[in-house]
Design an enzyme around this catalytic site. Structure first.
Site, PDB file in Angstrom:
ATOM      1  CG  HIS A  37      14.457 -27.482 -26.622  1.00  0.00           C
ATOM      2  ND1 HIS A  37      14.086 -28.411 -27.467  1.00  0.00           N
ATOM      3  CD2 HIS A  37      14.968 -28.007 -25.455  1.00  0.00           C
ATOM      4  CE1 HIS A  37      14.281 -29.409 -26.664  1.00  0.00           C
ATOM      5  NE2 HIS A  37      14.729 -29.387 -25.473  1.00  0.00           N
ATOM      6  CD  GLU A  39      14.483 -25.473 -31.787  1.00  0.00           C
ATOM      7  OE1 GLU A  39      14.664 -26.428 -32.372  1.00  0.00           O
ATOM      8  OE2 GLU A  39      15.159 -25.343 -30.501  1.00  0.00           O
ATOM      9  CB  CYS A  67      13.063 -32.041 -30.476  1.00  0.00           C
ATOM     10  SG  CYS A  67      12.375 -30.880 -29.381  1.00  0.00           S
ATOM     11  CB  CYS A  70      11.311 -27.425 -31.069  1.00  0.00           C
ATOM     12  SG  CYS A  70      12.062 -27.103 -29.376  1.00  0.00           S
TER      13      CYS A  70
END
Length: 134
Positions: A37, A39, A67, A70
């Site tokens: 991801h 992040e 999410c 993260c």
């Protein structure tokens, strides 16, 4: 459709003292790694560059509400500020669902909805295009 066109358009930037330390976009499809991801990639790079385990003096800017994965990562690195664009009622974990920081000892400054309409349109268009290409 190539793998880059299937990449969900989420971006993240870690900022410290007004300077961008690192930035990244999702790379889940590009590398076939489910935790790539934006992040995660931006934070990993920032920690490496700062030679630190924590980002307690840094902020992160993200186009989409993080999410659970993260959000937990942001908690573990003790991020100071979280700024995000679009809300994610389905998978978001800061303003929705588990609302991670409500029960956390770590209490970053959190501001959601920054450029929300712009970020939401980008994501909606992406998913609409993805559906029509199938």
């Amino acid at each position: 459709m190539d793998s880059d066109s299937r990449e969900v358009p989420v971006a993240a930037a870690v900022v410290r003292n007004g300077e961008i330390i690192s930035s990244a976009t999702n790379a889940v499809e590009s590398y076939g790694i489910p935790w790539n991801h934006a992040e995660f990639l931006a934070i990993s790079d920032a920690l490496k560059k700062l030679n630190s385990r924590y980002l307690d003096d840094s902020s992160i800017y993200i186009t989409l509400e993080p999410c659970a994965f993260c959000a937990a990562l942001l908690e573990k690195v003790r991020i100071k500020d979280i700024f995000f664009g679009a809300y994610d009622p389905k998978c978001g974990a800061i303003a929705h669902n588990i609302k991670l920081f409500e029960s956390s000892l770590i209490k970053p400054n959190i501001i959601g909805g920054i450029q929300e309409e712009r970020c939401s349109i980008l994501l909606k268009n992406f998913f609409n295009n993805l559906r029509t290409q199938k």
